[in-house]
Design a protein around this motif. Structure first.
Motif, PDB file in Angstrom:
ATOM      1  N   UNK A   9       0.839  -1.192   0.000  1.00 12.66           N
ATOM      2  CA  UNK A   9       0.000   0.000   0.000  1.00 12.66           C
ATOM      3  C   UNK A   9       0.876   1.245   0.000  1.00 12.66           C
ATOM      4  N   UNK A  10       1.914   1.255   0.843  1.00 12.83           N
ATOM      5  CA  UNK A  10       2.832   2.390   0.883  1.00 12.83           C
ATOM      6  C   UNK A  10       3.575   2.562  -0.434  1.00 12.83           C
ATOM      7  N   UNK A  11       4.029   1.463  -1.019  1.00 15.46           N
ATOM      8  CA  UNK A  11       4.740   1.540  -2.299  1.00 15.46           C
ATOM      9  C   UNK A  11       3.840   2.146  -3.372  1.00 15.46           C
ATOM     10  N   UNK A  29      -6.608  12.050 -12.011  1.00 12.35           N
ATOM     11  CA  UNK A  29      -7.611  11.070 -12.424  1.00 12.35           C
ATOM     12  C   UNK A  29      -7.380   9.719 -11.758  1.00 12.35           C
ATOM     13  N   UNK A  30      -6.130   9.250 -11.805  1.00 10.63           N
ATOM     14  CA  UNK A  30      -5.795   7.961 -11.193  1.00 10.63           C
ATOM     15  C   UNK A  30      -5.959   8.035  -9.678  1.00 10.63           C
ATOM     16  N   UNK A  31      -5.496   9.132  -9.061  1.00 11.00           N
ATOM     17  CA  UNK A  31      -5.617   9.279  -7.610  1.00 11.00           C
ATOM     18  C   UNK A  31      -7.077   9.259  -7.181  1.00 11.00           C
ATOM     19  N   UNK A  32      -7.933   9.924  -7.942  1.00  9.82           N
ATOM     20  CA  UNK A  32      -9.357   9.932  -7.630  1.00  9.82           C
ATOM     21  C   UNK A  32      -9.965   8.532  -7.683  1.00  9.82           C
ATOM     22  N   UNK A  33      -9.573   7.760  -8.697  1.00  6.68           N
ATOM     23  CA  UNK A  33     -10.078   6.389  -8.833  1.00  6.68           C
ATOM     24  C   UNK A  33      -9.557   5.517  -7.689  1.00  6.68           C
ATOM     25  N   UNK A  34      -8.289   5.703  -7.322  1.00  8.56           N
ATOM     26  CA  UNK A  34      -7.704   4.924  -6.225  1.00  8.56           C
ATOM     27  C   UNK A  34      -8.418   5.226  -4.909  1.00  8.56           C
ATOM     28  N   UNK A  35      -8.670   6.501  -4.641  1.00 10.90           N
ATOM     29  CA  UNK A  35      -9.376   6.868  -3.406  1.00 10.90           C
ATOM     30  C   UNK A  35     -10.785   6.283  -3.405  1.00 10.90           C
ATOM     31  N   UNK A  36     -11.462   6.320  -4.559  1.00 14.00           N
ATOM     32  CA  UNK A  36     -12.781   5.700  -4.670  1.00 14.00           C
ATOM     33  C   UNK A  36     -12.680   4.194  -4.391  1.00 14.00           C
ATOM     34  N   UNK A  37     -11.610   3.584  -4.916  1.00 14.79           N
ATOM     35  CA  UNK A  37     -11.381   2.159  -4.661  1.00 14.79           C
ATOM     36  C   UNK A  37     -11.187   1.865  -3.180  1.00 14.79           C
ATOM     37  N   UNK A  50      -5.432  -2.203  -4.704  1.00 10.05           N
ATOM     38  CA  UNK A  50      -5.934  -1.008  -5.393  1.00 10.05           C
ATOM     39  C   UNK A  50      -4.800  -0.007  -5.632  1.00 10.05           C
ATOM     40  N   UNK A  51      -3.960   0.204  -4.609  1.00 11.84           N
ATOM     41  CA  UNK A  51      -2.863   1.172  -4.723  1.00 11.84           C
ATOM     42  C   UNK A  51      -1.836   0.735  -5.768  1.00 11.84           C
ATOM     43  N   UNK A  52      -1.477  -0.546  -5.757  1.00  9.20           N
ATOM     44  CA  UNK A  52      -0.485  -1.039  -6.712  1.00  9.20           C
ATOM     45  C   UNK A  52      -1.018  -0.962  -8.147  1.00  9.20           C
ATOM     46  N   UNK A  53      -2.289  -1.323  -8.341  1.00  9.98           N
ATOM     47  CA  UNK A  53      -2.871  -1.233  -9.678  1.00  9.98           C
ATOM     48  C   UNK A  53      -2.909   0.217 -10.151  1.00  9.98           C
ATOM     49  N   UNK A  54      -3.315   1.132  -9.256  1.00  8.64           N
ATOM     50  CA  UNK A  54      -3.332   2.548  -9.614  1.00  8.64           C
ATOM     51  C   UNK A  54      -1.946   3.056  -9.970  1.00  8.64           C
ATOM     52  N   UNK A  55      -0.936   2.664  -9.187  1.00 10.04           N
ATOM     53  CA  UNK A  55       0.442   3.078  -9.453  1.00 10.04           C
ATOM     54  C   UNK A  55       0.914   2.539 -10.796  1.00 10.04           C
ATOM     55  N   UNK A  56       0.585   1.291 -11.087  1.00 14.56           N
ATOM     56  CA  UNK A  56       1.006   0.672 -12.352  1.00 14.56           C
ATOM     57  C   UNK A  56       0.363   1.384 -13.541  1.00 14.56           C
ATOM     58  N   UNK A  57      -0.932   1.670 -13.426  1.00 18.42           N
ATOM     59  CA  UNK A  57      -1.630   2.365 -14.515  1.00 18.42           C
ATOM     60  C   UNK A  57      -1.021   3.747 -14.744  1.00 18.42           C
TER      61      UNK A  57
END
Length: 443
Positions: A61-63, A231-239, A253-260
């Motif tokens: 999550x931190x990464x 955009x990605x941060x908003x989706x991650x927070x929603x996740x 959720x955090x790792x997928x958002x970071x990868x995208x």
């Protein structure tokens, strides 16, 4: 024999972390290595065993969040917000201080407090230099706001991540139970800093006009990356908000958002990953293994027995246990970093629950028992808010002091605690009232 060896490694490691004579990451990794080489925990237990192993949900999550925030920082949005705040406050230093504190608290709630201070402290120093003001009122207020704001959500402060991972709490659980407490705590905190610093902040008119003339829109370096990152941060927070419903861990959720974001940003991953807080991540890894060792040998069990004897919790009511946990956590987190403290307390409270609460196959796990939940919320409030009590109480404190010293504005231990201790006591008193009213009067 293993009991005393593990206990010695644990105590010596904590002592060295508190003393800061050796870098805490080195201490944690050495302690973890000793736990494994002396076979107190095997490598398999340290890496894979559910009870003793590294909490990978916390690590990843931190990464993930570090990657997202790192890319967001490249856009210049934080500098933009700083100058925009100055203009909104019309150059009034007290209003600037309050705006900075509010921005810090909000960012800390939805990012994490360590990353927030890393990004905002240099901006604060820039504004203070431009206005020819002593940065101390800004810095100490911001670092305390980061710890207060980070307390409100699952992802805001590492202790919350650790508690949520163990107890299987959701983002919405933290919003529901912690955010109301922090609303009251933060409101009183704003009034306090106005009383402490309101009369000490003055700026010359010509200097005020100079900084008001800065065009903040010129500070946005990469508008395209900014849109993608937000955009990605908003989706991650929603996740995060929906992760309980979706049945995904926050780390996923955090790792997928970071990868995208890495893919769509087209940034070189070598550069992005190089700038992550790897020492902090490896500190966590080492710490989890050390705590796993003392859990295995029974030290935590003995401490839980002492807690049961002292607070006399029952299956019907744990009010004394909750309040004792709140104050003990606050005091302890002011003395040592709240991360290792919470890593130690989680298994202690878990053992206490198993010893006191009934278990059946048809109900939630014991650690989610309704009688126990106020104790978990007390641990979160005490450890996060107690981190404000001293320069070594939270990682955000250490980072802020280090950045200030590099900029030529050293913050002494004594000066820090003169302001920190009264404010910390104030926040814990408010939290005590909240716990009492929310879980033992209104309920």
């Amino acid at each position: 024999m293993n009991f005393w060896i593990a206990t010695a490694i644990f105590i010596i490691s904590y002592g060295l972390i508190v003393s800061e004579k050796i870098d805490k990451t080195k201490v944690a990794l050495i302690g973890a290595g000793l736990m494994m080489i002396l076979k107190i925990v095997s490598q398999y237990e340290a890496f894979y065993n559910v009870e003793y192993a590294i909490d990978y949900n916390v690590i990843f999550l931190l990464i993930g969040m570090m990657i997202i925030v790192n890319l967001l920082s490249k856009t210049g949005v934080f500098q933009f917000l700083a100058i925009k705040s100055v203009k909104l406050a019309k150059g009034n230093p007290l209003q600037i201080l309050i705006l900075f504190v509010c921005i810090t608290a909000i960012f800390s709630a939805f990012l994490d407090n360590v990353t927030t201070v890393l990004l905002l402290v240099p901006v604060t120093l820039f504004v203070a230099d431009e206005l020819e003001l002593d940065p101390f009122p800004f810095l100490i207020s911001e670092v305390m706001a980061s710890n207060i704001g980070g307390t409100a959500t699952l992802i805001g402060d590492p202790p919350n991540i650790m508690i949520a991972s163990k107890v299987q709490l959701t983002f919405l659980n933290f919003i529901c139970h912690m955010a109301p407490a922090i609303f009251f705590v933060f409101s009183f905190f704003i009034l306090t800093i106005k009383l402490l610093f309101g009369r000490k902040l003055h700026v010359k008119e010509e200097i005020r006009q100079k900084i008001l003339s800065i065009d903040e829109y010129n500070l946005i370096k990469n508008p395209t990356l900014l849109i993608k990152s937000l955009g990605v941060l908003g989706i991650v927070i929603l996740g995060f908000i929906l992760h309980g419903t979706l049945h995904y861990e926050p780390a996923t959720i955090a790792i997928l958002g970071a990868a995208i974001l890495l893919v769509i940003s087209k940034e070189d991953p070598h550069h992005v990953l190089k700038e992550l807080e790897w020492p902090t991540l490896f500190f966590f890894i080492g710490l989890f293994i050390i705590v796993g060792g003392v859990v295995k040998v029974g030290l935590i069990s003995k401490l839980s027995e002492g807690m049961i004897s002292l607070t006399k919790p029952s299956a019907e009511n744990m009010f004394v246990t909750a309040i004792a946990t709140l104050w003990f956590s606050a005091i302890s987190s002011a003395i040592i970093d709240n991360i290792p403290f919470v890593a130690s307390m989680i298994p202690l409270i878990t053992n206490t629950a198993h010893a006191v609460l009934p278990t059946t196959a048809d109900v939630k796990p014991v650690i989610q028992h309704s009688t126990l939940m106020p104790v978990w919320w007390s641990l979160a409030l005490g450890s996060c808010l107690g981190g404000n009590g001293s320069p070594v109480g939270a990682s955000a404190n250490v980072i802020t002091i280090s950045l200030a010293e590099k900029a030529g504005y050293p913050m002494s231990f004594k000066k820090f605690i003169i302001y920190a201790i009264p404010i910390t006591i104030e926040t814990i008193i408010i939290s005590t009232i909240y716990i009492w009213l929310r879980y033992y009067v209104i309920c």
